[in-house]
Design an enzyme around this catalytic site. Structure first.
Site, short mmCIF file in Angstrom:
data_model
loop_
_atom_site.label_atom_id
_atom_site.label_comp_id
_atom_site.label_asym_id
_atom_site.label_seq_id
_atom_site.Cartn_x
_atom_site.Cartn_y
_atom_site.Cartn_z
N TYR A 117 48.81 47.07 41.24
CA TYR A 117 48.54 48.33 41.96
C TYR A 117 48.41 48.12 43.46
O TYR A 117 48.21 49.06 44.19
CB TYR A 117 47.28 49.02 41.39
CG TYR A 117 46.07 48.11 41.28
CD1 TYR A 117 45.29 47.84 42.39
CD2 TYR A 117 45.72 47.53 40.06
CE1 TYR A 117 44.19 47.00 42.28
CE2 TYR A 117 44.64 46.70 39.96
CZ TYR A 117 43.86 46.44 41.07
OH TYR A 117 42.79 45.60 40.97
N LYS A 118 48.47 46.86 43.92
CA LYS A 118 48.38 46.60 45.36
C LYS A 118 49.81 46.63 45.94
O LYS A 118 50.37 47.70 46.09
CB LYS A 118 47.66 45.28 45.60
CG LYS A 118 46.17 45.38 45.20
CD LYS A 118 45.41 44.07 45.21
CE LYS A 118 43.96 44.32 44.80
NZ LYS A 118 43.24 43.10 44.42
N ARG B 117 39.72 46.06 57.49
CA ARG B 117 40.90 45.44 56.89
C ARG B 117 42.10 46.36 57.01
O ARG B 117 41.99 47.56 56.71
CB ARG B 117 40.58 45.23 55.40
CG ARG B 117 41.07 43.97 54.80
CD ARG B 117 40.43 43.75 53.45
NE ARG B 117 40.55 44.88 52.52
CZ ARG B 117 40.76 44.75 51.22
NH1 ARG B 117 40.91 43.56 50.68
NH2 ARG B 117 40.81 45.81 50.44
N ASP C 182 45.64 33.08 41.70
CA ASP C 182 45.56 34.53 41.67
C ASP C 182 46.47 35.05 42.80
O ASP C 182 46.25 34.73 43.97
CB ASP C 182 44.11 34.98 41.87
CG ASP C 182 43.94 36.47 41.61
OD1 ASP C 182 44.87 37.24 41.94
OD2 ASP C 182 42.87 36.86 41.10
N PHE D 33 37.95 36.23 45.32
CA PHE D 33 37.44 37.57 45.03
C PHE D 33 36.28 37.43 44.03
O PHE D 33 36.40 36.70 43.05
CB PHE D 33 38.57 38.42 44.43
CG PHE D 33 38.24 39.87 44.33
CD1 PHE D 33 38.26 40.68 45.45
CD2 PHE D 33 37.93 40.43 43.11
CE1 PHE D 33 37.97 42.04 45.35
CE2 PHE D 33 37.64 41.79 43.00
CZ PHE D 33 37.66 42.60 44.12
#
Ligand SMILES: *Cc1c(COP(=O)(O)O)cnc(C)c1O
Length: 397
Positions: free
Chosen positions: A209-210, A356, A184, A113
């Site tokens: 939060y995912k 996605r 990560d 990312f």
């Protein structure tokens, strides 16, 4: 066996919406509004500043960190919450680089990312000691692990394609070469089984939060392997990572173990939301979640490939090499996603051409997968995406 009807009932899912974006922002657990209301009224409202002790606000980052530890194969007392993931990446990297005085190369891959890579650049600039950020293709990472490398910093699951690294093999190879690892787990924690202690990861970080459904702006977490926890020197040496914050000493002394990775005042309300959201893991088993994610992903890929020949699979075909999301590619991906969203099927878009779809079995099932396939088919077959309004790029894609 996990009862997925029960886990679905745990969440609020808006009427008429098919939500395939839980890999970016998990939905609202039904228990969270009442939990926050209680926190606000009974704790903040009535206890005022005494809440730091009486309601356990100050201890919450480590206490709730233990609940995350359980999900990622870490021992209690090795995970703490706070800040954002970008900050936690910086902390982990700064600590790891400092432990490797004789080495100058930070190895990462082009599937990482961007924020993780930017943080590495920022740290290198701040250190001014001639470190190099070496970015190789994901499939070249293994060969690039040599005794020149100080730190291997990777995201296990690629945010665009869903490609999954072999965390055990890469960690073992790194360890043998004297390379420290930072994993990560942004797209792993709550999505698939992780065993940070088992694979011998040195550091791990992730967001909540995912797949952990703590809500927008929820705190990140950091894991430090017990063998390093008393050795690392925090670069972000905030007062709550001090050995005695309320002694208000002039000089920094690192706190005990993982506590030293705290920085400043924790986001107490968001931690309360996370605590309530994590209750779902009392009825969900991560291995069941993974098995169902694979089955739903296979169903989605098969459905889309049978009905939408213009889309190209952008994820690995082998489920073992995939996380919990599926990507399809199309030059008009952005407009196609906007048209899908207008039909109540929410995924997202990542430049330049990736659609996605997050596969989150806690609250989606076969019906949602089939509905998404149908909507994609309709949007493509009728060229419904080919409208000016679907081509205007919003700030968040
Ligand atoms: C989502 C994500 C981030 C986001 O970082 P924040 O600081 O929470 O905005 C960082 N890294 C990875 C790998 C991610 O997937």
């Amino acid at each position: 066996m996990t009862d997925f009807a029960a886990t679905r009932a745990f969440f609020h899912l808006p009427e008429g919406i098919t939500y395939l974006d839980g890999n970016s922002l998990g939905p609202l657990p039904k228990s969270v509004p009442a939990r926050l209301e209680e926190m606000l009224r009974a704790e903040w409202g009535e206890m005022l500043i005494t809440g730091w002790n009486a309601a356990g606000w100050m201890a919450a980052p480590a206490r709730i960190g233990d609940r995350i530890a359980h999900l990622i194969g870490a021992a209690p007392g090795t995970v703490v919450l706070g800040d954002t993931l970008s900050i936690k990446v910086y902390q982990a990297l700064a600590a790891a680089v400092k432990m490797q005085p004789g080495r100058r190369v930070i190895l990462s891959d082009s599937g990482n990312f961007p924020s993780d890579l930017y943080m590495a650049e920022g740290l290198i600039g701040a250190l001014g000691a001639g470190h190099e950020l070496r970015i190789v293709a994901p499939q070249e990472v293994s060969a690039a692990i040599t005794d020149e490398i100080a730190v291997l910093m990777l995201t296990e699951v690629d945010y665009r394609t869903g490609r999954r690294h072999d965390m055990a093999a890469l960690s073992a190879k790194a360890r043998a070469a004297g390379v420290l690892t930072i994993w990560d787990l942004a797209h792993s924690a709550g999505a698939l089984p992780v065993d940070v202690a088992g694979v011998g990861a040195d550091f791990a970080v992730g967001c909540t939060y995912k797949y952990l459904n703590s809500g927008p702006g929820g705190p990140a977490f950091i894991y430090v392997a017990p063998e390093h926890a008393e050795r690392v020197r925090p670069a972000l040496s905030g007062w709550l990572g001090h050995a005695a914050p309320f002694a208000f000493e002039e000089r920094y002394r690192p706190g005990t173990g993982i506590e030293r990775m705290r920085v400043g005042t924790p986001p107490v309300m968001q931690i309360a939301a996370l605590d309530a959201a994590l209750e779902v893991w009392g009825i969900a088993d991560i291995h069941d979640v993974r098995a169902r994610s694979v089955a739903l992903s296979e169903r989605f890929i098969a459905g889309v490939e049978a009905r939408c020949p213009d889309l190209t699979l952008g994820s690995p075909r082998d489920a073992a090499h995939r996380g919990s999301q599926v990507a399809f590619r199309h030059p008009e991906g952005y407009a196609i996603m906007q048209a899908l969203i207008a039909r109540g099927v929410i995924g997202d878009f990542r430049a330049p051409d990736t659609l996605r779809f997050g596969i989150t079995p806690l609250y989606i099932g076969e019906a949602e997968i089939d509905r998404a396939v149908e909507a994609l088919d309709e949007v493509l077959a009728t060229r419904a995406w080919d409208m000016a309004e679907y081509k205007i790029r919003a700030r968040v894609t």
